[in-house]
Structure formats: structure tokens, C-alpha cells
Scaffold this active site. Structure first.
Site, PDB file in Angstrom:
ATOM      1  CE  LYS A  25       5.343  -4.475 -12.320  1.00 51.72           C
ATOM      2  NZ  LYS A  25       4.207  -3.693 -11.863  1.00 51.72           N
ATOM      3  CE  LYS A  59       0.748   3.560  -3.984  1.00 51.29           C
ATOM      4  NZ  LYS A  59       2.105   3.431  -4.559  1.00 51.29           N
ATOM      5  N   GLY A 115       3.773   7.197  -9.631  1.00 54.22           N
ATOM      6  CA  GLY A 115       3.791   7.444 -11.069  1.00 54.22           C
ATOM      7  C   GLY A 115       3.276   8.826 -11.442  1.00 54.22           C
ATOM      8  CG  ASN A 116       0.790  11.042  -8.583  1.00 56.11           C
ATOM      9  OD1 ASN A 116       1.743  10.467  -8.071  1.00 56.11           O
ATOM     10  ND2 ASN A 116      -0.036  11.806  -7.892  1.00 56.11           N
ATOM     11  CE  LYS A 127       6.354   4.122  -5.890  1.00 57.70           C
ATOM     12  NZ  LYS A 127       5.089   3.549  -6.203  1.00 57.70           N
TER      13      LYS A 127
HETATM   14  P1  ADP Z   1       1.681   4.732  -7.615  1.00 54.47           P
HETATM   15  O1  ADP Z   1       2.071   5.109  -9.002  1.00 54.47           O
HETATM   16  O2  ADP Z   1       1.779   5.873  -6.662  1.00 54.47           O
HETATM   17  O3  ADP Z   1       2.332   3.485  -7.121  1.00 54.47           O
HETATM   18  P2  ADP Z   1      -0.821   3.224  -7.795  1.00 54.47           P
HETATM   19  O4  ADP Z   1      -1.768   3.497  -8.901  1.00 54.47           O
HETATM   20  O5  ADP Z   1      -0.016   1.975  -7.851  1.00 54.47           O
HETATM   21  O6  ADP Z   1       0.098   4.513  -7.662  1.00 54.47           O
HETATM   22  O7  ADP Z   1      -1.603   3.218  -6.403  1.00 54.47           O
HETATM   23  C1  ADP Z   1      -2.395   4.315  -5.983  1.00 54.47           C
HETATM   24  C2  ADP Z   1      -3.858   4.077  -6.330  1.00 54.47           C
HETATM   25  O8  ADP Z   1      -4.429   3.069  -5.496  1.00 54.47           O
HETATM   26  C3  ADP Z   1      -4.776   5.246  -6.079  1.00 54.47           C
HETATM   27  O9  ADP Z   1      -4.716   6.186  -7.114  1.00 54.47           O
HETATM   28  C4  ADP Z   1      -6.149   4.580  -5.963  1.00 54.47           C
HETATM   29  O10 ADP Z   1      -6.859   4.643  -7.186  1.00 54.47           O
HETATM   30  C5  ADP Z   1      -5.833   3.123  -5.690  1.00 54.47           C
HETATM   31  N1  ADP Z   1      -6.477   2.510  -4.524  1.00 54.47           N
HETATM   32  C6  ADP Z   1      -6.774   1.202  -4.439  1.00 54.47           C
HETATM   33  N2  ADP Z   1      -7.323   0.888  -3.262  1.00 54.47           N
HETATM   34  C7  ADP Z   1      -7.380   2.046  -2.556  1.00 54.47           C
HETATM   35  C8  ADP Z   1      -7.853   2.370  -1.238  1.00 54.47           C
HETATM   36  N3  ADP Z   1      -8.365   1.452  -0.425  1.00 54.47           N
HETATM   37  N4  ADP Z   1      -7.769   3.660  -0.826  1.00 54.47           N
HETATM   38  C9  ADP Z   1      -7.233   4.601  -1.646  1.00 54.47           C
HETATM   39  N5  ADP Z   1      -6.777   4.347  -2.903  1.00 54.47           N
HETATM   40  C10 ADP Z   1      -6.836   3.090  -3.358  1.00 54.47           C
HETATM   41 MG    MG Z   2       2.033   1.477  -7.804  1.00 52.82          MG
END
Ligand code: ADP
Ligand code: MG
Length: 314
Positions: A130, A277, A12-13, A215
Site C-alpha cells: 500500500k 467494497k 473519500g468524496n 477501510k
Molecule cells: P472511496 O473513497 O469511496 O473508497 P473509491 O474511489 O475507492 O472510493 O471507489 C469508488 C470508485 O470505484 C467509483 O468512483 C468508481 O469510479 C470506481 N469503480 C470501479 N469499478 C467500478 C464498478 N464496477 N462499478 C462502479 N464503480 C466502479
Molecule cells: Mg476506496
């Protein structure tokens, strides 16, 4: 020269940097920044397939649709998926094309509107979880539930919100088109927002469904389906961590599939964010993938050179 194929799932970033920068112009500026890093990778010789999320963008369309209801038809969720794949694909294509021109690279990018087949017997359809669209009062929620048949949940004081199923992706419908474009060395943008979820009806025809596919899961399936050499997840953190945000936090540099499974089971990766992820990476490696990498856009180059990011290997 390196001619391996990487699926790069951008988070998303890559489109919305913060709450104050959500306009289309802001999203394009963010897209340019991310595509700059991806162009670096392409310049190094990687064949790249870019995938992306669309959660906020679908939210904007649904809100517009809701506000304009007295005048215009509402937009079904599968159409929101197609709309956002086109709009985001357009931004990425243009940003990439401009990068290639500046670098004198003979490359072109193309977006594939991507349907992703899900099983209509997927248990997720019995348990929609969701949340999508805006919050509303109980009075507004009632007709949605009773007349339109929406599943809705009350979200801890913030109001009522629609929930839809998040089924497992089974097959990338346009995989042959994607493969052909890769072979012709196009940079492909596909599986936006996890793909448009479709089911096969009794006659074997595809039909869009009101659901959302994760995704990261869809990107993982795509990476396996095209036999990608690398599955790269680009998100808001440079590395994944154990005990994330706790005093004993430990950044991970290189872990094995077995370690990834163990840390996942121990609950180190948050459910709605890092969890999917790592799961997506686990499935990619289980299906024969050879390497996966997680980092943020600005560190992709250094991570590929082995200097940072979290590498996950069989
Ligand atoms: P995206 O939009 O890339 O899917 P998300 O917000 O869904 O991003 O997922 C990424 C986020 O997961 C990071 O910004 C972080 O805050 C969070 N996060 C949760 N658990 C962890 C972890 N164990 N290590 C690193 N980041 C983590
Ligand atoms: Mg995400």
C-alpha cells in the site's frame, strides 16, 4: 419506528470533493453535506455508526511532518491514524450536532478512537503493497530504505514511494464501547481510516504498527461484530456496474451473494476501488449479514426506499 442499526462507510468524496477543495474548511463543508444525508437516515429511525477513510489526510500529515523534519519529530503512521480519526470525527460530530439541532432531534454523536487488531503473522507484512506519503528521488529514497528500513517502490516514472503492509482486520478493540454507545442511542463515528492497526506482542500488550487497514474491510468487520442490520457503503457512484465505463456497462440494482462472488471473480470491480467494497460486502453477508447497499451520499434516502443503489442480499 425503525430502530435497526446500520454501519455507513463514507468514502473519500465525503471529505474531498475534488483536487481544488482540500482545505480543512472545504473538508468541513463536504462533511456537512454528507452528514445531512446521514441525518435524514437517522430521522427515519436508523441507529447509525459512521466509518470513513483517511488516505489523503494521512498524506497531508506525513508531508507536513517531512517538511518540518529539521525542527520537529516525525509522526509515525499509527499516530497519523489517531490524529485523523480525531480530526475527522470532530468534523462529523459537529456537522451532525448542527443537523440534529436544526431538526429538533434529540440525538448526539460521539467519536471512538478505534484500534483494530491485526495478526503479526499476516502474510501482508512480508509483502508491503500500500503506497503512502509523497514521491521522492532515488537519492532521497536510499537512506529511507537503508537507515529507516522502509519498503519502497519505484512508481512508473513518478519516483520512489513508501509502501506499507495492508493486513486483514481481525478484531475491533473498542467494540464494547461502540456497542454501549449504540445501546444508549448515540450516533457513533468509529474505525476511521480502517482503524489504527495494532498487534499483540509476546506479553499480550497492544502495539501500534506501521501499516494501513482497508477501510471497507474494517467497516465490514465492525458491521459483523455489532450485528448490524445493514452495511451501507457510500461512495462516488450511485450504483456498482458490470463492464464499468465500457460501452456495454450495466448498472446493478439487486444482486445475490453468489452473483457478487461471480462478478468479482470475473473482474468487474476494479482492484483499488470497487473491488474491496464488494469483497467487504461479500464477507459481511458470509458472516450472516442480511443486507448491504452501495450508493452515493445524495441517493442514500432514495436507495433505502428501494428506488436506487445496488442492493446485495444473501
Ligand atoms: P472511496 O473513497 O469511496 O473508497 P473509491 O474511489 O475507492 O472510493 O471507489 C469508488 C470508485 O470505484 C467509483 O468512483 C468508481 O469510479 C470506481 N469503480 C470501479 N469499478 C467500478 C464498478 N464496477 N462499478 C462502479 N464503480 C466502479
Ligand atoms: Mg476506496
Amino acid at each position: 419506528m425503525n430502530t435497526r442499526v446500520a454501519v455507513v462507510a463514507v468514502g473519500g468524496n465525503s471529505l474531498i470533493k475534488d483536487e481544488k477543495h482540500k482545505s480543512v474548511q472545504d473538508q468541513y463543508a463536504a462533511a456537512c453535506e454528507s452528514m445531512h444525508h446521514i441525518a435524514d437516515m437517522i430521522q427515519e429511525g436508523w441507529n447509525v455508526v459512521v466509518t470513513h477513510g483517511n488516505g489523503p489526510q494521512v498524506g497531508f500529515i506525513l508531508r507536513r511532518s517531512e517538511l518540518a523534519r529539521h525542527e520537529l519529530h516525525e509522526v509515525p503512521l499509527d499516530a497519523c491514524g489517531a490524529d485523523t480519526q480525531g480530526a475527522i470525527g470532530y468534523m462529523f460530530q459537529q456537522a451532525l450536532r448542527n443537523e440534529f439541532k436544526r431538526r429538533g432531534l434529540k440525538k448526539e454523536a460521539a467519536t471512538v478512537v478505534t484500534q483494530v487488531l491485526v495478526d503479526r503473522a499476516d502474510p501482508a507484512f512480508q509483502n508491503p503493497s500500500k503506497p503512502i506519503g509523497s514521491f521522492m528521488s532515488q537519492a532521497d529514497a536510499r537512506p529511507k530504505i537503508e537507515i529507516e528500513g522502509w519498503a519502497m517502490i519505484e512508481d512508473a516514472g513518478r519516483g520512489w514511494r513508501r509502501v506499507v503492509a495492508s493486513p486483514q482486520p481481525k478484531q475491533i478493540v473498542e467494540v464494547n464501547a461502540i456497542n454501549s454507545l449504540i445501546r444508549e442511542s448515540f450516533v457513533v463515528i468509529s474505525v476511521g481510516g480502517g482503524g489504527i492497526p495494532v498487534i499483540e506482542n509476546e506479553e499480550g500488550d497492544l502495539v501500534g504498527v506501521e501499516a494501513v487497514i482497508d477501510k471497507d474491510y474494517a467497516s465490514s468487520l465492525l458491521a459483523s461484530s455489532i450485528g448490524a442490520d445493514l452495511f451501507l457503503i457510500s461512495t462516488a457512484v450511485e450504483k456498482a456496474a458490470l463492464n464499468y465505463n465500457k460501452p456495454d456497462q450495466k448498472w446493478l440494482d439487486r444482486i445475490t451473494l453468489a452473483e457478487a462472488r461471480q462478478y468479482q471473480a470475473e473482474g468487474h470491480f476494479a482492484k483499488g476501488s470497487m473491488g474491496p467494497k464488494i469483497q467487504a460486502i461479500i464477507w459481511f453477508l458470509e458472516r450472516g449479514g442480511q443486507q448491504a447497499l452501495l450508493t452515493n451520499p445524495e441517493n442514500i434516502g432514495r436507495a433505502l426506499a428501494g428506488q436506487t443503489g445496488t442492493w446485495i442480499v444473501p
